[in-house]
Scaffold this motif. Structure first.
Motif, mmCIF file in Angstrom:
data_model
loop_
_atom_site.group_PDB
_atom_site.id
_atom_site.type_symbol
_atom_site.label_atom_id
_atom_site.label_comp_id
_atom_site.label_asym_id
_atom_site.label_seq_id
_atom_site.Cartn_x
_atom_site.Cartn_y
_atom_site.Cartn_z
ATOM 1 N N ILE A 1 0.941 -1.224 -0.046
ATOM 2 C CA ILE A 1 0.105 0.001 0.078
ATOM 3 C C ILE A 1 0.920 1.344 -0.049
ATOM 4 C CG2 ILE A 1 -1.535 1.408 1.393
ATOM 5 C CD1 ILE A 1 -2.962 -1.182 2.466
ATOM 6 N N ASP A 2 2.041 1.174 0.860
ATOM 7 C CA ASP A 2 2.954 2.505 0.982
ATOM 8 C C ASP A 2 3.711 2.348 -0.319
ATOM 9 O OD1 ASP A 2 2.324 2.805 3.782
ATOM 10 O OD2 ASP A 2 3.775 1.522 4.398
ATOM 11 N N LEU A 3 4.090 1.515 -0.963
ATOM 12 C CA LEU A 3 4.768 1.404 -2.463
ATOM 13 C C LEU A 3 3.802 1.927 -3.319
ATOM 14 C CD1 LEU A 3 6.896 -1.662 -2.191
ATOM 15 C CD2 LEU A 3 7.828 0.721 -2.269
ATOM 16 N N SER A 4 2.625 1.536 -3.228
ATOM 17 C CA SER A 4 1.724 2.225 -4.440
ATOM 18 C C SER A 4 1.364 3.645 -4.455
ATOM 19 C CB SER A 4 0.301 1.314 -4.292
ATOM 20 O OG SER A 4 -0.359 1.688 -3.133
ATOM 21 N N GLN A 5 1.497 4.074 -2.976
ATOM 22 C CA GLN A 5 1.301 5.853 -2.782
ATOM 23 C C GLN A 5 2.386 6.406 -3.289
ATOM 24 O OE1 GLN A 5 0.275 5.865 1.464
ATOM 25 N NE2 GLN A 5 -1.850 5.609 1.177
ATOM 26 N N VAL A 6 3.620 5.694 -3.138
ATOM 27 C CA VAL A 6 4.871 6.547 -3.529
ATOM 28 C C VAL A 6 5.009 6.430 -5.047
ATOM 29 C CG1 VAL A 6 7.305 6.571 -3.415
ATOM 30 C CG2 VAL A 6 6.245 5.921 -1.324
ATOM 31 N N SER A 7 4.594 5.218 -5.490
ATOM 32 C CA SER A 7 4.868 5.062 -7.069
ATOM 33 C C SER A 7 3.494 5.470 -7.906
ATOM 34 C CB SER A 7 5.091 3.493 -7.466
ATOM 35 O OG SER A 7 3.878 2.972 -7.167
ATOM 36 N N ARG A 8 2.631 5.854 -7.127
ATOM 37 C CA ARG A 8 1.378 6.592 -7.760
ATOM 38 C C ARG A 8 0.678 5.384 -8.579
ATOM 39 N NH1 ARG A 8 1.849 12.749 -8.625
ATOM 40 N NH2 ARG A 8 -0.204 12.475 -8.821
ATOM 41 N N SER B 1 6.590 4.563 -13.589
ATOM 42 C CA SER B 1 5.374 5.273 -13.495
ATOM 43 C C SER B 1 6.146 6.827 -12.999
ATOM 44 C CB SER B 1 4.767 4.766 -12.217
ATOM 45 O OG SER B 1 3.737 5.686 -11.651
ATOM 46 N N LEU B 2 7.066 6.672 -12.303
ATOM 47 C CA LEU B 2 7.700 8.026 -11.975
ATOM 48 C C LEU B 2 8.400 8.636 -13.007
ATOM 49 C CD1 LEU B 2 9.012 7.483 -8.448
ATOM 50 C CD2 LEU B 2 6.854 8.346 -8.804
ATOM 51 N N LEU B 3 9.170 7.782 -13.950
ATOM 52 C CA LEU B 3 10.062 8.156 -14.748
ATOM 53 C C LEU B 3 9.292 8.603 -16.025
ATOM 54 C CD1 LEU B 3 13.011 8.426 -16.043
ATOM 55 C CD2 LEU B 3 12.592 5.993 -16.809
ATOM 56 N N ILE B 4 8.307 8.035 -16.414
ATOM 57 C CA ILE B 4 7.459 8.370 -17.830
ATOM 58 C C ILE B 4 6.759 9.676 -17.486
ATOM 59 C CG2 ILE B 4 5.667 7.722 -19.211
ATOM 60 C CD1 ILE B 4 6.666 4.793 -18.800
ATOM 61 N N ARG B 5 6.375 9.776 -16.308
ATOM 62 C CA ARG B 5 5.617 11.090 -16.024
ATOM 63 C C ARG B 5 6.428 12.206 -16.059
ATOM 64 N NH1 ARG B 5 0.685 9.742 -12.073
ATOM 65 N NH2 ARG B 5 0.896 7.440 -11.975
ATOM 66 N N GLU B 6 7.705 12.016 -15.518
ATOM 67 C CA GLU B 6 8.785 13.265 -15.370
ATOM 68 C C GLU B 6 9.196 13.660 -16.835
ATOM 69 O OE1 GLU B 6 10.451 16.319 -13.381
ATOM 70 O OE2 GLU B 6 8.906 14.673 -12.627
ATOM 71 N N ALA B 7 9.590 12.576 -17.700
ATOM 72 C CA ALA B 7 10.132 12.385 -19.020
ATOM 73 C C ALA B 7 9.026 13.170 -19.768
ATOM 74 C CB ALA B 7 10.354 11.062 -19.429
ATOM 75 N N GLU B 8 7.483 12.788 -19.899
ATOM 76 C CA GLU B 8 6.851 13.694 -20.581
ATOM 77 C C GLU B 8 6.421 15.217 -20.155
ATOM 78 O OE1 GLU B 8 3.426 10.886 -20.407
ATOM 79 O OE2 GLU B 8 4.123 9.706 -21.919
ATOM 80 N N LYS B 9 6.695 15.358 -19.010
ATOM 81 C CA LYS B 9 6.568 16.866 -18.625
ATOM 82 C C LYS B 9 7.978 17.602 -19.481
ATOM 83 C CE LYS B 9 5.128 16.407 -13.814
ATOM 84 N NZ LYS B 9 5.682 16.566 -12.516
#
Length: 412
Positions: free
Chosen positions: A252-259, A276-284
């Motif tokens: 549950i904690d990991l799902s919150q961090v990784s969104r 999940s974190l990488l793709i969002r940041e790259a697309e920004k």
């Protein structure tokens, strides 16, 4: 279809991201959501769902994380060795901090199977679990349903849909998460033996009842009540094991961090969380995401250097711990696929060169800096917590960030 049609003419980017993850990225969602809409009351619609509410969603966006108690239903079955008939299915149910309750299904096999489906719908658990249910219990129930002329469509989804098999993630059940406790214990602890008897004794100091499962027909004939108690224990132990090892809360904690959704996290790979974190940041930053390249490993990657110690008694020993070593090195040296360049002014021992952060800040260092900041905030809130529950919540959250930060090096 489009990808296949045009891949010889163009360089295709970001075309192999699973649709459900693409949905989360595009709307910038996390595991906690804020939904606006209208409650549906028409019986013709609501009877197709087992949920408390059916909502016609008008708006959906990211919502701040909150503590939640998931309802768990664990099940186990016993079957005849000679005929294969299911003798009983026992279910153990945990909701919040309440004691585990039990439901015992026995009698005519077709009635047991129908009652099991009705029970899951009535109890409406968030998680279905058991020990080795992916490989045995679920396929066996579907097989016996087919033999009883009921088809093999095990409709346990919250929208009354059947469970479906995924060769990478076990069984899927819409609106619920099927978690095989055997796989989770194996992944978490790598026990020398994987039987339920061994792991429950080792981690819980609880012993299974003395019933010989290889002679189940004789055991059932001699004392069916004892077999039922044996089956109830086997249904209860997966819940106790996952609670003892903190498996559900950790994910549950990991799902919150990784969104990402809880189900994707507990059954997926670490690389999915980082994506999940990488793709969002790259697309920004308007950086294109290449397609995944699957290739067989030929050479193993050289790990960190470990110095061989001289055996004996050493005086005045000092221990130095490097705080978040790999993430710190990545940040300090601006190491990232987006900064790798022959014109780089940061040189790695293997000859790779990276642009300094003054010239171009890397995507990975930026993500890791944010995670480091979030971890410090969580640790601070954990220290300032007003009660034990709040302290445990923030402690779990900062531990999940630590796990994810340290996974970046291994994934890349």
């Amino acid at each position: 279809d489009y990808k296949k049609r045009y891949q010889n003419r163009f360089k295709i980017l970001a075309a192999d991201i699973p649709f459900i993850q693409r949905f989360f990225y595009d709307l910038n969602l996390g595991s906690s959501l804020k939904v606006k809409g209208e409650i549906v009351t028409e019986a013709a619609v609501t009877q197709n769902y087992t949920t408390d509410l059916v909502v016609d969603v008008k708006d959906i966006k990211f919502g701040h994380s909150f503590k939640t108690d998931l309802k768990i239903l664990s099940f186990d079955l016993e079957n005849s060795i000679s005929t294969g008939r299911i003798l009983c299915i026992c279910c153990a149910i945990r909701e919040g901090i309440d004691d585990i309750s039990f439901k015992v299904l026995r009698g005519v096999e077709s009635d047991i199977l129908m009652e099991f489906i009705r029970l899951v719908k009535a109890e409406d658990p968030d998680i279905l679990t058991g020990y080795n249910i992916d490989n045995y219990d679920i396929p066996y129930i579907r097989k016996r349903m087919a033999l009883n002329g009921m088809g093999d469509s095990l409709e346990l989804g919250r929208n009354l849909s059947p469970v479906t098999e995924d060769k990478f993630m076990g069984w899927n059940c819409k609106g619920r998460v099927i978690v095989d406790a055997w796989w989770q214990v194996k992944k978490e602890k790598r026990p020398k033996r994987e039987s339920l008897s061994y792991v429950s004794t080792k981690f819980l100091d609880v012993h299974k009842l003395d019933v010989d499962s290889s002679r189940m027909d004789e055991e059932w004939e001699r004392d069916s009540e004892k077999v039922i108690e044996y089956c109830k224990r086997d249904a209860e132990l997966p819940i106790l094991l996952m609670e003892k090892l903190g498996i559900i809360q950790k994910h549950i904690d990991l799902s919150q961090v990784s969104r990402l959704p809880f189900g994707d996290v507990i059954k997926g790979r670490t690389s999915t969380l980082i994506d999940s974190l990488l793709i969002r940041e790259a697309e920004k930053k308007n950086v294109g995401i290449p397609l995944s390249i699957h290739q067989s490993k030929k050479d193993s990657i050289t790990g960190g250097y470990v110095h061989t110690l001289q055996a004996g008694l050493h005086h005045w020993v000092c221990v130095l711990d490097f705080k978040s070593m790999y993430p710190s090195i990545i940040i300090a040296n601006n190491i990232c696929f987006s900064t790798k360049s022959k014109e780089g002014d940061v040189s790695a021992p293997n000859g790779a060169q990276f642009l300094s952060k003054e010239r171009k800040e890397g995507i990975l260092p930026n993500i890791l800096k944010k995670l480091m900041h979030d971890r410090e905030l969580a640790k601070e809130k954990s220290r300032e917590a007003k009660d034990e529950d709040e302290q445990r919540y923030y402690e779990g959250f900062q531990q999940a960030i630590k796990v994810l930060m340290n996974a970046f090096y291994g994934v890349f």
